[in-house]
Enzyme design. Structure first.
Site, PDB file in Angstrom:
ATOM      1  N   GLY A  47      -3.296  -1.397  -7.221  1.00  0.00           N
ATOM      2  CA  GLY A  47      -2.300  -2.427  -7.615  1.00  0.00           C
ATOM      3  C   GLY A  47      -2.675  -3.298  -8.630  1.00  0.00           C
ATOM      4  O   GLY A  47      -3.793  -3.935  -8.728  1.00  0.00           O
ATOM      5  N   HIS A  50       0.953  -1.469  -0.125  1.00  0.00           N
ATOM      6  CA  HIS A  50       0.028   0.002  -0.109  1.00  0.00           C
ATOM      7  C   HIS A  50       1.000   1.354  -0.177  1.00  0.00           C
ATOM      8  O   HIS A  50       0.667   2.181  -0.575  1.00  0.00           O
ATOM      9  CB  HIS A  50      -0.887  -0.090   1.412  1.00  0.00           C
TER      10      HIS A  50
HETATM   11  P1  AMP Z   1      -6.800  -3.435  -0.317  1.00  0.00           P
HETATM   12  O1  AMP Z   1      -6.575  -2.877   0.900  1.00  0.00           O
HETATM   13  O2  AMP Z   1      -6.297  -5.006  -0.511  1.00  0.00           O
HETATM   14  O3  AMP Z   1      -7.861  -3.287  -0.991  1.00  0.00           O
HETATM   15  O4  AMP Z   1      -5.540  -3.026  -1.295  1.00  0.00           O
HETATM   16  C1  AMP Z   1      -5.685  -1.661  -1.563  1.00  0.00           C
HETATM   17  C2  AMP Z   1      -4.784  -1.464  -2.997  1.00  0.00           C
HETATM   18  O5  AMP Z   1      -3.543  -1.771  -2.567  1.00  0.00           O
HETATM   19  C3  AMP Z   1      -5.164  -2.084  -4.191  1.00  0.00           C
HETATM   20  O6  AMP Z   1      -5.264  -1.328  -5.198  1.00  0.00           O
HETATM   21  C4  AMP Z   1      -4.479  -3.222  -4.299  1.00  0.00           C
HETATM   22  O7  AMP Z   1      -4.236  -3.902  -5.634  1.00  0.00           O
HETATM   23  C5  AMP Z   1      -3.205  -2.700  -3.570  1.00  0.00           C
HETATM   24  N1  AMP Z   1      -2.166  -3.619  -3.353  1.00  0.00           N
HETATM   25  C6  AMP Z   1      -2.339  -4.694  -2.764  1.00  0.00           C
HETATM   26  N2  AMP Z   1      -1.155  -5.337  -2.131  1.00  0.00           N
HETATM   27  C7  AMP Z   1      -0.281  -4.891  -3.158  1.00  0.00           C
HETATM   28  C8  AMP Z   1       1.036  -5.199  -3.352  1.00  0.00           C
HETATM   29  N3  AMP Z   1       1.626  -6.290  -2.727  1.00  0.00           N
HETATM   30  N4  AMP Z   1       1.721  -4.175  -4.144  1.00  0.00           N
HETATM   31  C9  AMP Z   1       1.162  -3.336  -4.762  1.00  0.00           C
HETATM   32  N5  AMP Z   1      -0.100  -3.042  -4.752  1.00  0.00           N
HETATM   33  C10 AMP Z   1      -0.883  -3.685  -3.716  1.00  0.00           C
END
Ligand code: AMP
Length: 282
Positions: free
Chosen positions: A152, A42
């Site tokens: 991501g 994040h």
């Molecule tokens: P989430 O809190 O899981 O909904 O993720 C929020 C954002 O962070 C989303 O756009 C995800 O794709 C991105 N994200 C989660 N894990 C990663 C990672 N390992 N590398 C890059 N972006 C990520």
């Protein structure tokens, strides 16, 4: 300015007022939507937001409508104070932390459905998930009205669904993907990795290993079916329950037999009770 607490908004009117002031000052606003439990993946999105914009805004909202009835909504990790401290350390300008009642007041009745792109891959295993995502992201974009929103590549289908919804609905924001941040052993960082037992954590990088093998082997126009079958067998032998392992057109997400343009190899598998997803460019 690192190590200052971001301005935190839970009230839409206060958020709108601040965003309008920044916009009027000519500042480029970049939004990073999250569900909290923030990790370095994040924070890589936040760093990219700071690099390409003047104001980095992070939303933290665990969206109930994108979880199925048997999924992990109630046990999804939540620690807002730790998240805000982390955002402060990297110099985030604002945190938008709406409540469920703010996002979905009584009588809420609308849903954004992106047909086609939502239907394959995770679609059949998570009915309603992408409608929940597309609807909440549309709301977040309308609330913040950023110039750019970052997502991501880790959630590649989500990224494509949102790009499609934003284009179809003329939302007027640029959606950009950011490469997946990984542990040194290849495991993609995820809020759900904390559910893994030490034994499962040791097996989990195999997911990335199999994707890398398939991506490499599929690059030169050879058929992918044999590689996928072998990869699936290797994952099952290691203890995964594979939901899908497939090579798809990177734009349409339709499965391909042979790679002759931009393609992506994508996987979803359970390891114990934890569902992991990952993908790589071919
Ligand atoms: P989430 O809190 O899981 O909904 O993720 C929020 C954002 O962070 C989303 O756009 C995800 O794709 C991105 N994200 C989660 N894990 C990663 C990672 N390992 N590398 C890059 N972006 C990520």
């Amino acid at each position: 300015m690192p190590d200052s607490v971001p301005q935190r908004f839970s009230d839409p009117a206060a958020l709108r007022h601040c965003m309008a002031a920044w916009r009027e000052a000519g500042e480029r606003i970049v939004l990073v939507p999250t569900m909290g439990a923030l990790h370095r993946g994040h924070l890589a999105l936040v760093a990219e937001a700071q690099r390409i914009g003047d104001r980095a805004v992070v939303s933290i909202f665990v969206n109930p409508t994108q979880f199925g009835p048997n999924e992990d909504f109630s046990r999804y990790p939540r620690d807002l104070e730790v998240d805000l401290a982390r955002l402060g350390e990297v110099g985030t300008d604002a945190a938008w932390t709406p409540t469920v009642e703010t996002m979905y007041p009584p009588g809420f009745a609308s849903r954004i459905e992106v047909v086609g792109l939502s239907e394959g891959l995770c679609g059949p295993f998570r009915p309603g998930h992408f409608a929940g995502v597309a609807t909440v992201v549309t709301k977040l974009l309308n609330q913040v009205r950023p110039d750019v929103a970052l997502f991501g590549e880790k959630d590649f289908q989500q990224l494509r669904v949102i790009q499609q919804a934003v284009a179809d609905l003329d939302i007027g924001v640029e959606i950009r993907g950011v490469p997946t941040l990984r542990e040194p052993d290849g495991l993609a960082l995820s809020s759900r990795n904390r559910y893994l037992s030490p034994e499962e954590r040791a097996i989990a990088p195999k997911l990335h290993g199999v994707l890398a093998e398939i991506a490499l082997a599929s690059r030169n126009g050879t058929g992918v079916a044999g590689r996928i079958a072998a990869g699936r067998a290797a994952l099952e032998a290691a203890g995964f329950r594979v939901q899908y392992l497939t090579v798809c057109d990177a734009r349409t997400l339709a499965p391909v037999e042979r790679v002759d343009g931009p393609a992506r190899v994508l996987v979803a598998a359970f390891l114990g009770r934890t569902r992991l997803i990952d993908n790589l460019a071919v």
